[in-house]
Design an enzyme around this catalytic site. Structure first.
Site, PDB file in Angstrom:
ATOM      1  N   GLY A   1       0.805  -1.212   0.000  1.00  0.00           N
ATOM      2  CA  GLY A   1       0.000   0.000   0.000  1.00  0.00           C
ATOM      3  C   GLY A   1       0.841   1.266   0.000  1.00  0.00           C
ATOM      4  O   GLY A   1       1.853   1.373  -0.701  1.00  0.00           O
TER       5      GLY A   1
ATOM      6  N   ASP B   1       2.758   2.389   2.336  1.00  0.00           N
ATOM      7  CA  ASP B   1       4.089   2.097   2.863  1.00  0.00           C
ATOM      8  C   ASP B   1       5.034   1.656   1.747  1.00  0.00           C
ATOM      9  O   ASP B   1       6.145   2.183   1.597  1.00  0.00           O
ATOM     10  CB  ASP B   1       3.960   1.012   3.944  1.00  0.00           C
ATOM     11  CG  ASP B   1       5.196   0.850   4.807  1.00  0.00           C
ATOM     12  OD1 ASP B   1       6.071   1.737   4.804  1.00  0.00           O
ATOM     13  OD2 ASP B   1       5.267  -0.170   5.519  1.00  0.00           O
TER      14      ASP B   1
END
Length: 167
Positions: free
Chosen positions: A32, A34
């Site tokens: 995602g 991150d």
């Protein structure tokens, strides 16, 4: 106290002092937002995470690293609660926004871009995630002057815009 604005786009392309990373406890990159931040920021972000957070970071807390190759100066990493795994304490989600703004103040950041923390793979209901973001940003005493909440897709942008205008 800044008034948040909704922006549709890519958080890794934001020209702000700090971008907020929805990190995991290990602080070693992930999926995602991150993963996108680590890919766009390059290896310097991970090196700084390893050096600054050898034991990871607690849920609800925040810390910073270099932004590496990102157009921002810093990445403020925060670990949201994993709703899908049973972490349902909304105070932890609120803490992510509060602590991120506190870290931004420590850095002297004047502008910051947030994703909707915990609303992706961690499964927090998006409307409540947006409400927690907007209410907390509006309530925290901070020197940050410009706060963006970044939505990758149109549906999330429309939801954040609705929450901002209706609260």
């Amino acid at each position: 106290m800044p008034e948040p604005i909704a922006v549709q786009g890519d958080i890794t392309a934001q020209h702000v002092d700090a971008v907020v990373n929805a990190a995991n406890n290990a602080m070693r990159g992930g999926g995602g937002v991150d993963g996108a931040i680590h890919r766009a920021g390059g290896p310097a972000v991970l090196r700084d995470c390893i050096a600054r957070f050898p034991n990871g970071l607690a849920t609800g807390d925040a810390g910073w690293t270099t932004a590496g190759d990102l157009p921002s100066r810093w990445v403020v990493h925060t670990v949201g609660p994993n709703f899908s795994a049973g972490e349902r304490d909304r105070a932890l989600l609120v803490s992510c926004y509060r602590r991120s703004l506190e870290v931004a103040d420590e850095l002297g950041a004047e502008s910051i871009a947030f994703p909707l923390i915990s609303a992706g793979v961690y499964g927090w209901p998006k409307r409540d995630a947006a409400a927690a973001a907007v209410d907390t940003i509006r309530a925290v005493e901070t020197a940050v002057q410009a706060v963006r909440i970044i939505a990758f897709d149109t549906a999330t942008f429309d939801l954040i815009t609705d929450v901002i205008t209706s609260r």
